[in-house]
Every structure is written in structure tokens, then in C-alpha cells.
Design an enzyme around this catalytic site. Structure first.
Site: not given
Ligand code: GTR
Length: 435
Positions: A274, A278, A365, A415
Site C-alpha cells: 500500500s 509506493k 481502489w 487490500h
Molecule cells: C489508503 C490510501 C491508499 C493506500 C492505503 C494504505 O487510505 O488511499 O493510497 O496507500 O491507504 O496505505 O493502506
């Protein structure tokens, strides 16, 4: 006395409910964003093989000497910012070694990296597991954790993090600090025994050691201290972003690993999930010592193509997390086509080193298809080196990993980081780092 009308309380509760339903509870995705592939507007990606002067890059030498530096600079200028290099003194302190964890299968080390010139007490606390039976330095996975090292395994000997933590993490965390109940809370995401069984080491630390993850977090992080460029000019806070700061931290851990005889520092795979995916991508791009890079569900600002505006958009990420990227990136809110780059170019910065992109089917997402397409469109750069990236013409079905030097899988579920993901990384890493 000022009293709030009952109807307005009811209305607020209703709004809260709606918000809750539209958020990431169960597998629902935030409402009001694009999740329909057929509605993705047409877009044109910048060609990673056309240099800024319009000439075509035809050889790996031209890539290395002309185009790669150009693309690095584009990402530094428009997105992540440029990180200054580390000034001065560093010391490493092995704070504990336990030779017999997991019934004698593993060694557990805890190491402090003290960066004295960054600031007094500025310390990265690293947790390392190594297979006990290794005869030579082991290839290893390095990745940040979200909840402190003690969240990675239910082991009372792991030092408890006392750094700021985000709220809303459940009962293991109170007043933005971890407590005893946080031990092992993330163990499912860190199948340490399974990784050791395959001959790899596991190296992890809490990303908030480098910079707490909130708008003002830089004040308590590395960006408050390393604030001059090589020429001594003072840098604006936003000259480098939180993601750059976190990526910088991963390089500092790699510096340490280069001094640790038990780890093969030439075979470190940098991994992240996540926002930390990045970060792992930017770390792999900025520091070519990382032998392999893994992105898990990294989405917008990670592996997903920004121009598709599928799921999380540039505007939304910049609004919710203004500290993650630099100032200029905000000028691309709802204006992705003006970006002189897109995320396939970030993937291409890994070439010729292998890179693996993992997506999850319900994690719309993060735009799983956009993550696949990034890998696909980075592949021509690998071809310059005589290597194959992703040959598959379209996104594969779930549980059908594809790719050679650029690997990709999509799994069932949402996720998260699962054993399936780790198996995918290790199968890929076996091919590239264990030859
Ligand atoms: C979310 C965000 C994502 C992702 C995520 C995470 O809220 O929108 O870009 O990075 O968090 O890191 O769990």
C-alpha cells in the site's frame, strides 16, 4: 445553553453510517470514484523510450546515460521530491541476538541504527530474522511495517515501539502509541517461518521511525533535520516528501545490511504494501543497490497508472495525504494528462533489475489493472537489455502469475498481504536471486 436539535444528530448519524458503508469496511470501496473499466477515458502515456529532446532511446547504454537520469529527475521534480544524501555519523548497535527462535529454526536480531547527525536520539529500530541453518549470507526481504516491530510476531522479546502511531488501529494502540496488545497483530502479513523455510531473511522496521505518517509528521522526522542540499542551500519541507523520506530510511537499513555478514546485501528485495508499496517502488528506483523490488497493492502514486483515474485519483490522494508527495504533484489534481510521467516509468527505473507487482481482485481502489498496465508498459525498457518484462497482452486471471523480469499477479480478496502474495514474491525471487 446551546443544544443541538435531535434531527440534526440523527442526520449526522445517518451521514456517518453512509460514510462507514462507503469506506473500506468489508470490501466496499470509497464511493464516488471510477470502478468501471469501460468508463476509463482514453489517455496517452509518455513513452519511456523517447528522450526529452525527442530522440528515441535505442540501446541500454543510452537508457542508462540519458533517459534513466531524465526520468529520475522527472519523478523527483514532479512527485516524490529529491532526497538529500546522508550527512555524517552513523552507528550500529546490535541490541539483542537470540539464536533459537521458532524451535531453533531462526536467529532473531534487533539492531539500532543511530543517525547522530540527523538528530540526537534519531534511531531506526530494525528487527531481523535469519534462517539458523544458513551456511552463507542469505538473500533477504526488507520492508517497513505499519504497527511497530512488535506487531510482526507475537513474541514478548521484540522491543516495543514507542514512536507515534496512527489512530484507529484497534485496541493494540492507545493515544497514538502501541501497547502490549499490539504484539503479533500483523503476524498474518509477515509469515516469517514460511519465508525462513525458503532460505530468506526477513528485515523490518516501523516506518514512523523515519517520519510519523501525518501532515505535521515531518517535524518529528528526518525531514526536519536533513534540510540542506549538497550546496548547503536550505530545502523547503516539501522539497522531499514523506514517501521520499521513508525510501531514504530503507537505504539506511541497506547500509547497515552491507555490514552484516549474515545477510547478502547484494540480494536484498525491498518490499512494501500500500503506501509502503509506493515507498518500496521509490526506494528501488532511487537506490540501485536494491536487487529486486516488490510492490503490494500500492495503487495510486505507486504502481497504478495515474492517467486512468480508476479508484483513487491524484486529487484524492493529494487531499487526504498532502505530505506523501511534493508540492508540484498537487498541480496535477484532476489534470493527470499534464504529468510529464506516469507510473510505468517508475517501474522502468528498476530495469534491468527484476520488479514484482502484486494486486488484489477486490482492491479496486488501488486499480489492479492499472498496476498490471504499468508493468506491461515498462517492459520495452527491459527489452533494451535483452530481457523480457511482461509478455501477456492483458491482465491475467486471478492466481495466474505472469512475467519474466517484470512479474505480476492478482489474487482473490482485498487490500492486504497474504501467504499467496509472499509465495508469489518468493517464487519470483527464487528465479532471480537464487541462481
Ligand atoms: C489508503 C490510501 C491508499 C493506500 C492505503 C494504505 O487510505 O488511499 O493510497 O496507500 O491507504 O496505505 O493502506
Amino acid at each position: 445553553m446551546n443544544c443541538i436539535p435531535r434531527t440534526s444528530i440523527q442526520f449526522s448519524l445517518l451521514l456517518l453510517n453512509l460514510l462507514f458503508l462507503s469506506m473500506n469496511v468489508s470490501d466496499a470501496q470509497p464511493a464516488g470514484f471510477l470502478y468501471d473499466e469501460s468508463k476509463v477515458a482514453e489517455y496517452t502515456l509518455p513513452d519511456p523510450l523517447i528522450a526529452l529532446d525527442g530522440s528515441r532511446i535505442k540501446t541500454s547504454d543510452e537508457w542508462e546515460s540519458v533517459r534513466r537520469p531524465e526520468i529520475m529527475e522527472l519523478f523527483e521534480r514532479h512527485m516524490y521530491g529529491k532526497r538529500p544524501e546522508l550527512p555524517g555519523k552513523v552507528s550500529y548497535q546490535v541490541k539483542s541476538v537470540e539464536n533459537s527462535v521458532f524451535l531453533g529454526k531462526a536467529i532473531r536480531k534487533q539492531v539500532s541504527i543511530r543517525l547522530k547527525n540527523v538528530g540526537p536520539g534519531f534511531t531506526l529500530n530494525v528487527l531481523i530474522y535469519l534462517p539458523a541453518n544458513a551456511r552463507e549470507p542469505v538473500p533477504s526481504f526488507l520492508g517497513y511495517n505499519f504497527g511497530g516491530n512488535q506487531s510482526v510476531q507475537g513474541d514478548s522479546e521484540i522491543f516495543m515501539s514507542n514512536t507515534w502511531m496512527r489512530s484507529g488501529r484497534g485496541e493494540g494502540y492507545t493515544n497514538n502509541r502501541a501497547n502490549e496488545k499490539s504484539r503479533g497483530l500483523s503476524a498474518k502479513r509477515w509469515p516469517v517461518e514460511m519465508i525462513l523455510d525458503r532460505g530468506y531473511g526477513v528485515v523490518t522496521l516501523y516506518y514512523g521511525d523515519v517520519e510519523p505518517d501525518h501532515k505535521e509528521g515531518w517535524k518529528d522526522g528526518v525531514r526536519a533535520h536533513i534540510n540542506k542540499d549538497e550546496d548547503g542551500n536550505t530545502l523547503e519541507v516539501e522539497a522531499w516528501s514523506a514517501i521520499s523520506a521513508w525510501a531514504w530510511g530503507l537505504s539506511r537499513v541497506l547500509d547497515y545490511l552491507e555490514t552484516d555478514d549474515a545477510v547478502d546485501a547484494t540480494k536484498v528485495a525491498v518490499m512494501g504494501h500500500s503506501r509502503l508499496g509506493k515507498t518500496s517502488l521509490w526506494a528501488g528506483a532511487s537506490d540501485e543497490r536494491f536487487a529486486l523490488t516488490i510492490s503490494n497493492d500500492s495503487g495510486c502514486g505507486g504502481a497504478a497508472l495515474s492517467r486512468r483515474a480508476f479508484g483513487e485519483t491524484v486529487e484524492r490522494i493529494n487531499t487526504n495525504f498532502p505530505h506523501w508527495f511534493n508540492k508540484r504533484f498537487k498541480t496535477y489534481n484532476s489534470n493527470e494528462s499534464a504529468l510529464p510521467l506516469d507510473q510505468h516509468m517508475l517501474i522502468s527505473l528498476m530495469a534491468p533489475r527484476p520488479v514484482y507487482i502484486a494486486s488484489a481482485q477486490k482492491d479496486l481502489w488501488a486499480d489492479p489493472n492499472g498496476e498490471f498496465l504499468s508493468g506491461k508498459h515498462a517492459s520495452p525498457v527491459y527489452e533494451l537489455f535483452g530481457l523480457r518484462g511482461i509478455d501477456a497482452k492483458k491482465q491475467p486471471d486471478i492466481h495466474h502469475p505472469v512475467g519474466s523480469y517484470v512479474g505480476y499477479h492478482i489474487r482473490a480478496g482485498g487490500h492486504d498481504v497474504t501467504d499467496y502474495d509472499w509465495t508469489g514474491y518468493m517464487n519470483f525471487t527464487d528465479k532471480h536471486l537464487k541462481r
